[in-house]
Structure formats: C-alpha cells, structure tokens
Design a protein around this motif. Structure first.
Motif, PDB file in Angstrom:
ATOM      1  N   PRO A  70    -125.705  78.624  33.493  1.00 43.88           N
ATOM      2  CA  PRO A  70    -126.370  79.693  32.730  1.00 43.88           C
ATOM      3  C   PRO A  70    -127.449  80.409  33.540  1.00 43.88           C
ATOM      4  CG  PRO A  70    -126.110  77.718  31.381  1.00 43.88           C
ATOM      5  CD  PRO A  70    -125.704  77.336  32.781  1.00 43.88           C
ATOM      6  N   LEU A  71    -128.149  79.685  34.414  1.00 41.98           N
ATOM      7  CA  LEU A  71    -129.201  80.315  35.215  1.00 41.98           C
ATOM      8  C   LEU A  71    -128.596  81.386  36.127  1.00 41.98           C
ATOM      9  CD1 LEU A  71    -132.120  80.456  36.340  1.00 41.98           C
ATOM     10  CD2 LEU A  71    -131.450  78.720  38.008  1.00 41.98           C
ATOM     11  N   HIS A  72    -127.528  81.037  36.837  1.00 39.04           N
ATOM     12  CA  HIS A  72    -126.925  82.006  37.757  1.00 39.04           C
ATOM     13  C   HIS A  72    -126.284  83.165  36.989  1.00 39.04           C
ATOM     14  CE1 HIS A  72    -127.641  78.671  40.466  1.00 39.04           C
ATOM     15  NE2 HIS A  72    -127.614  79.554  41.432  1.00 39.04           N
ATOM     16  N   HIS A  73    -125.693  82.839  35.852  1.00 42.53           N
ATOM     17  CA  HIS A  73    -125.091  83.899  35.028  1.00 42.53           C
ATOM     18  C   HIS A  73    -126.165  84.935  34.665  1.00 42.53           C
ATOM     19  CE1 HIS A  73    -121.604  84.995  32.414  1.00 42.53           C
ATOM     20  NE2 HIS A  73    -122.556  85.708  31.822  1.00 42.53           N
ATOM     21  N   ARG A  74    -127.295  84.447  34.216  1.00 40.84           N
ATOM     22  CA  ARG A  74    -128.375  85.354  33.794  1.00 40.84           C
ATOM     23  C   ARG A  74    -128.925  86.155  34.980  1.00 40.84           C
ATOM     24  NH1 ARG A  74    -133.602  84.785  33.988  1.00 40.84           N
ATOM     25  NH2 ARG A  74    -133.666  82.528  34.257  1.00 40.84           N
TER      26      ARG A  74
ATOM     27  N   PRO B  18    -139.218  78.869  41.327  1.00 38.46           N
ATOM     28  CA  PRO B  18    -139.689  79.178  39.967  1.00 38.46           C
ATOM     29  C   PRO B  18    -138.558  79.430  38.976  1.00 38.46           C
ATOM     30  CG  PRO B  18    -140.992  80.364  41.585  1.00 38.46           C
ATOM     31  CD  PRO B  18    -139.865  79.737  42.334  1.00 38.46           C
ATOM     32  N   ASP B  19    -137.406  79.940  39.446  1.00 38.70           N
ATOM     33  CA  ASP B  19    -136.264  80.145  38.543  1.00 38.70           C
ATOM     34  C   ASP B  19    -135.845  78.804  37.932  1.00 38.70           C
ATOM     35  OD1 ASP B  19    -136.072  82.868  39.263  1.00 38.70           O
ATOM     36  OD2 ASP B  19    -134.863  82.365  41.015  1.00 38.70           O
ATOM     37  N   TYR B  20    -135.787  77.785  38.790  1.00 33.34           N
ATOM     38  CA  TYR B  20    -135.342  76.454  38.338  1.00 33.34           C
ATOM     39  C   TYR B  20    -136.435  75.769  37.507  1.00 33.34           C
ATOM     40  CZ  TYR B  20    -131.426  77.052  41.522  1.00 33.34           C
ATOM     41  OH  TYR B  20    -130.290  77.527  42.138  1.00 33.34           O
ATOM     42  N   MET B  21    -137.681  75.973  37.936  1.00 27.42           N
ATOM     43  CA  MET B  21    -138.795  75.339  37.212  1.00 27.42           C
ATOM     44  C   MET B  21    -138.869  75.865  35.783  1.00 27.42           C
ATOM     45  SD  MET B  21    -140.302  73.139  39.227  1.00 27.42           S
ATOM     46  CE  MET B  21    -141.932  72.835  38.591  1.00 27.42           C
ATOM     47  N   ALA B  22    -138.659  77.170  35.612  1.00 22.62           N
ATOM     48  CA  ALA B  22    -138.744  77.758  34.270  1.00 22.62           C
ATOM     49  C   ALA B  22    -137.674  77.156  33.372  1.00 22.62           C
ATOM     50  CB  ALA B  22    -138.590  79.270  34.360  1.00 22.62           C
ATOM     51  N   GLU B  23    -136.463  76.999  33.904  1.00 25.25           N
ATOM     52  CA  GLU B  23    -135.390  76.390  33.111  1.00 25.25           C
ATOM     53  C   GLU B  23    -135.665  74.915  32.839  1.00 25.25           C
ATOM     54  OE1 GLU B  23    -131.006  78.246  32.975  1.00 25.25           O
ATOM     55  OE2 GLU B  23    -131.304  76.233  33.699  1.00 25.25           O
ATOM     56  N   GLN B  24    -136.210  74.253  33.853  1.00 28.60           N
ATOM     57  CA  GLN B  24    -136.537  72.824  33.720  1.00 28.60           C
ATOM     58  C   GLN B  24    -137.526  72.601  32.579  1.00 28.60           C
ATOM     59  OE1 GLN B  24    -137.456  70.607  37.404  1.00 28.60           O
ATOM     60  NE2 GLN B  24    -139.432  70.135  36.527  1.00 28.60           N
ATOM     61  N   ASP B  25    -138.524  73.460  32.533  1.00 25.23           N
ATOM     62  CA  ASP B  25    -139.552  73.319  31.495  1.00 25.23           C
ATOM     63  C   ASP B  25    -138.973  73.535  30.095  1.00 25.23           C
ATOM     64  OD1 ASP B  25    -141.355  72.821  33.463  1.00 25.23           O
ATOM     65  OD2 ASP B  25    -142.174  74.861  33.529  1.00 25.23           O
ATOM     66  N   ALA B  26    -137.952  74.389  30.029  1.00 25.95           N
ATOM     67  CA  ALA B  26    -137.391  74.726  28.712  1.00 25.95           C
ATOM     68  C   ALA B  26    -136.269  73.777  28.289  1.00 25.95           C
ATOM     69  CB  ALA B  26    -136.864  76.160  28.745  1.00 25.95           C
TER      70      ALA B  26
ATOM     71  N   SER C 113    -134.101  70.469  27.353  1.00 21.53           N
ATOM     72  CA  SER C 113    -134.415  69.165  26.753  1.00 21.53           C
ATOM     73  C   SER C 113    -134.102  68.020  27.716  1.00 21.53           C
ATOM     74  CB  SER C 113    -133.631  68.983  25.455  1.00 21.53           C
ATOM     75  OG  SER C 113    -132.245  69.095  25.709  1.00 21.53           O
ATOM     76  N   HIS C 114    -133.122  68.224  28.613  1.00 19.42           N
ATOM     77  CA  HIS C 114    -132.783  67.136  29.556  1.00 19.42           C
ATOM     78  C   HIS C 114    -133.670  67.135  30.792  1.00 19.42           C
ATOM     79  CE1 HIS C 114    -130.767  70.351  31.639  1.00 19.42           C
ATOM     80  NE2 HIS C 114    -129.743  70.409  30.801  1.00 19.42           N
ATOM     81  N   GLY C 115    -134.499  68.139  30.966  1.00 21.57           N
ATOM     82  CA  GLY C 115    -135.487  68.107  32.046  1.00 21.57           C
ATOM     83  C   GLY C 115    -135.012  68.612  33.392  1.00 21.57           C
ATOM     84  N   PHE C 116    -133.865  69.292  33.450  1.00 21.94           N
ATOM     85  CA  PHE C 116    -133.378  69.800  34.730  1.00 21.94           C
ATOM     86  C   PHE C 116    -133.097  71.294  34.616  1.00 21.94           C
ATOM     87  CE2 PHE C 116    -132.405  65.333  34.704  1.00 21.94           C
ATOM     88  CZ  PHE C 116    -132.804  64.928  35.973  1.00 21.94           C
ATOM     89  N   GLY C 117    -133.340  72.013  35.705  1.00 23.50           N
ATOM     90  CA  GLY C 117    -133.105  73.452  35.708  1.00 23.50           C
ATOM     91  C   GLY C 117    -131.891  73.821  36.540  1.00 23.50           C
ATOM     92  N   GLY C 118    -131.214  74.886  36.119  1.00 20.52           N
ATOM     93  CA  GLY C 118    -130.119  75.428  36.928  1.00 20.52           C
ATOM     94  C   GLY C 118    -128.891  74.562  36.984  1.00 20.52           C
ATOM     95  N   THR C 119    -128.644  73.757  35.950  1.00 18.38           N
ATOM     96  CA  THR C 119    -127.512  72.823  36.022  1.00 18.38           C
ATOM     97  C   THR C 119    -126.185  73.542  35.787  1.00 18.38           C
ATOM     98  OG1 THR C 119    -127.788  72.299  33.691  1.00 18.38           O
ATOM     99  CG2 THR C 119    -128.862  70.850  35.264  1.00 18.38           C
TER     100      THR C 119
END
Lengths: 73, 459
Positions: B43-47, B75-83, B85-91
């Motif tokens: 979803p991160l790359h899609h967006r 920061p792209d990954y950190m923002a997703e990580q913070d949001a 529930s599983h605690g990882f960004g850009g999965t």
C-alpha cells in the motif's frame, strides 16, 4: 495461505510412509539435484543446491525413509 | 565449459564478472518487475506512485527510473509504522511470512522496525559469500562473533553469510571481553568478526593482559557498521594488532536494504556493491539528479532485491559515497566499487567556510599521528550561522609528546589537508567509551533547521 494452512494438505496421512509414490518422486528429485550440484556453474550455485538438499532430505525423513540416515552419508 | 567448483576463482563468476552493460540490463529488468509487484503488494508504494502520477508500465528506461519514479525515504516507512497495528511500515508480504524482527540503530532518529522472511535471511547471507570466498575461506573454516545477538541486524546477517558458506560458527554472545579473548586463544577461529572499534578494543585489552593476539592463530578479521576498516590508518592498526596482514574484510550495509557491499581481497580502499542483491546509484543531494561519472561524491540510493517483506525501491540512504561504475583494480570483479565506503552523511554534512568536511577524511588524518589513538569523536555545532567541528581524540598510553604538542600537530595537519581550521582537543587514554555495537563518532548538535536539508524527489 501458508503451507500448513493449505486445505490441499488437510488429508495428509500421519505416521510413516503411506505415500510411497511421492517418496519415490522425491528420491528421483534428489538424484537430479545431486547431479546438478556436481555440474554447478559456480560455487554459489553448488552451495545453494547443497542447502536445498538438506531441506529435501528433511522431507524424506518425514516418510520414515531409512536407506540413508543423513544427506552426506 | 563449466570448471569444477573447487577450482573456481569467483563465488559466482557469471554475474560477478559480467560486463557493465549486462549487469545494467539485468538491473532494469528486475527493477521493472519489482516496481510492478510492489505497486500491487505494498500500500505504501501504491500510494507514493499514485501521488507521483506514475504507473509501473511507465517505467521502461533508465531515464524513467532516474527522473520519473519517486524516491522513498525512512520517514515514509516511519509514518506507516506509527499508524499500523502490527508496528511495521511499507509491508508487502503477509505476517505468516515474517520470521525475524530487527530495528535500525536509530542513527537518523527513531527506530525503524524491520522484518524478514526466511528467504530474505537466506539471500542476505549470500551477499557475504562473494567476499569470504575471495579471501579464501571454505567449509571447515570457523568464524567467531563478538556480538550479543540483539535487535540490531548488524552481525546477524554476517552469521547468515557464514552459514551460507558452510563455516563453523563460534558465538561470543553473552561473554565479556576477557572471556572472548580466552575463547579466541583456545578455539583458534579462522576469522573474528566485530565492529572495527571493538576489534581494536579487544586487541588492546588482550595486550594489557599480556596476551598477543598475533599469536592466536586468527587468520582474518572482518567487520562493518562503521567506516574504520576501509580507512587506511584504522585498517593498518587493526591488521597490526591482530597480525593478519591484508586479511581484513570490510562490509557496508543499510539495515533496511540489508548488506549491500563487501571488500574483495585486493581491497583497493573500499567495497564492491553486490549487484546480485541490489541496485545502487548516486544522486546529487541538492538536485536529485544522477551522478554517473564516478568522481563526484553524492547520496547513495538503493533498490533491494533481497527485502520483499518491506520493499525498498529507490531508497535514499543519506550515505555519501563515490561510486566507480567500472572498477579496474585487478580483482576481476565487475561489481561497482565504493572507495572509502561511506564518506559521510547527507544529514551530517558539515560545510566550513565553503569546504565540505567528511568525517572519514578526519579519521584518516588522525591515523597519521602515531601518538594519537583511533578513538575519537567529532562534535558539530553552528555558531553565528557557521558550522564548526570539534575533534576530540585520545592520546596513546605510551605517547611521549605532551597533549599540547599533539594538539598543535593535529590542528596543523587538519588545516593543511582539509584547507580549513577545525577545533581540536587531545584527551587522556580511556576517556572515550568503547562499544560492541556500531560506535557513534559524529555528534551533531545543530538544530534541525540548521542542518542541511535534502529533497525527497517529490513535493
């Protein structure tokens, strides 16, 4: 779906070798794998195939396979 | 004709010695597939791609990759990580594939959570084998780890590499420095792996105990996490204390994209990018334009072919490197070469009276004064609108010159070679802390608004 959750394997029988035909196919696969290892294009390919053989041998042990006890035998 | 494996010079000749044109063709094919897959799976790359108005099918050429595809950044990954529930960004892979968790060292603020699948760990290990094989290591050799197996990926991936090559692993985890010295003497590993700072520390403590590690039977040392092993003075000192001559292997990694480069036996002052595992190029941090001539220093941008749980495509590392596209120092490898490895950080860039000062250049010069140790810190401040750098360095215990004399010599040496005056402070021995993990050398005391800013390739 992970391998263990795949419904295809829901009727997999417990215990020792109840699927001799699959064991035979895996043994044939192993012969082929070892042949490729001998002719490997590079040490990298040879080592990757050797590690694949370790995993394949684990599969053999799940059938109660006893002709050989471990991959290097 | 396939040569028998035991007689081959290279770990994987077919790619390791391929022409630049062949390598680039494979890279472009892989990148196009990777972008298409990540667009669907992450979803991160899609967006990010949607926001940039680009579809995977738009990436056909290197120009498309360099100029149209957006960069990604921590920061792209950190923002997703913070949001999340599983605690990882850009999965991009489901949780059933996640096998091991790590986090970054927090060099650039905040821990980035990293997760790896079984294949990724296996593949990451293979990246070391190119070098280990080149240094002559084979099954039957052994590797001793000065590492406590924590949540920093660092030497974990070295461990996977040792397993991929078939080496015997000896863990120094949970042991004190003194216990490790005893284990090394007793077990005689072929290789000792640690950060450069810890390799120095181990040898110094051994000497204090009357143990000369040159007699230990260790044939090679290896490490990473810091610049030291590609800085001639530091490398020479490590080599001298361990008695390993040119058997010093360096490795450069970026936690998110895994280890990306290792030294060859010829060394030539740097490391080769493992181009089977990633694509790498350099951009001007001010303009984001690619630097392809191999002379200028720029920011290293990585696309990983190893990390799929969290894809990293055109990822800004913030590391400053010089990248030689066609190395010719005689090793036979054609993978790109990074002389000096990481020369500095974009976010730690210090410009003093118009001159860019790289921390590695300072470390290199410290080694030219034999009575100064390799233990140092650089403190960056901004006063009245100008960057300043204070160099703190420990004196060697057996130095005969006074601290004041050494301070004058160091100050003059830095001014002559860097063209600017830095502040210097010579400290007594054992003043600066020693770390087993990645050692912090650069302390940037500037406010956020005073640090150099970099573009993200998109608005």
């Amino acid at each position: 779906v992970s391998v263990l959750e795949n419904p295809r394997f829901g009727d997999f029988p417990p215990g020792a070798n109840r699927r001799p035909e699959q064991l035979q196919r895996l043994l044939d696969l192993r012969d082929q794998l070892l042949g490729e290892q001998t002719a490997a294009a590079s040490p990298a390919v040879a080592r990757a195939l050797q590690m694949a053989d370790y995993y394949l041998f684990v599969a053999l042990t799940y059938f109660g396979y006893t002709d050989k006890l471990f991959p290097e035998q | 004709v396939i040569k028998p494996v035991g007689t081959q010079r290279f770990w994987n000749e077919q790619t390791q010695t391929a022409s630049r044109e062949e390598l680039d063709a494979v890279h472009l094919a892989k990148i196009r597939k990777l972008v298409a897959w990540a667009y669907e799976a992450s979803p991160l790359h899609h967006r990010i791609y949607d926001e940039a108005g680009i579809k995977p099918s738009d990436v056909q050429t290197w120009d498309d990759f360099h100029h149209r595809l957006p960069f990604t950044d921590k920061p792209d990954y950190m923002a997703e990580q913070d949001a999340a529930s599983h605690g990882f960004g850009g999965t991009a892979l489901g949780e059933e594939h996640w096998q091991q968790y790590f986090h970054s060292t927090g060099t650039t603020g905040g821990f980035l959570n990293e997760v790896f699948s079984q294949y990724e760990m296996q593949k990451a290990g293979s990246q070391y084998c190119y070098a280990l094989y080149d240094y002559g290591l084979r099954a039957g050799d052994s590797m001793y780890f000065c590492f406590n197996w924590g949540s920093w990926i660092g030497l974990w991936s070295f461990y996977w590499g040792a397993r991929d090559l078939g080496l015997r692993i000896i863990s120094g985890g949970g042991s004190s420095t003194e216990e490790r010295i005893r284990q090394i003497i007793k077990l005689k590993p072929t290789v000792v792996v640690a950060t450069p700072t810890y390799l120095l520390h181990l040898a110094e403590v051994a000497l204090e105990q009357g143990v000369d590690l040159r007699e230990s039977g260790v044939r090679m040392v290896a490490g990473g996490g810091e610049a030291g092993l590609s800085i001639p003075a530091t490398r020479d000192r490590v080599s001298a204390l361990w008695g390993v001559n040119d058997m010093v292997m360096d490795a450069y990694g970026v936690g998110e994209t895994l280890f990306v480069a290792v030294s060859c036996r010829k060394w030539a002052g740097g490391v080769h990018v493992i181009e089977d595992a990633c694509h790498s190029y350099v951009v001007d941090p001010d303009t984001d334009l690619p630097i392809l001539d191999g002379e200028a220093v720029g920011e290293h941008v990585i696309t990983s072919y190893t990390h799929f749980s969290q894809p990293f495509i055109k990822y800004r590392t913030h590391d400053l490197v010089r990248r030689i596209q066609r190395p010719d120092h005689g090793c036979g490898w054609t993978f790109a070469h990074l002389p000096g490895v990481v020369l500095g950080r974009v976010d730690f860039m210090v410009t003093i009276r118009g001159v860019n000062v790289y921390p590695t250049a300072v470390e290199s010069l410290l080694g030219e004064i034999s009575e100064l140790s390799n233990h140092y810190e650089l403190h960056v401040t901004r006063v009245a609108g100008f960057d300043r750098m204070l160099v703190k360095v420990e004196v060697e215990p057996d130095a005969t010159a006074t601290p004041s004399e050494l301070d004058s010599r160091l100050s003059a040496l830095l001014r002559e070679n860097l063209g600017v005056r830095l502040e210097t402070e010579v400290l007594p021995p054992q003043t600066i802390p020693r770390y087993e993990l990645k050692t912090t050398r650069v302390f940037d005391h500037r406010k956020d608004c005073e640090r150099p800013s970099i573009g993200l390739g998109r608005t």
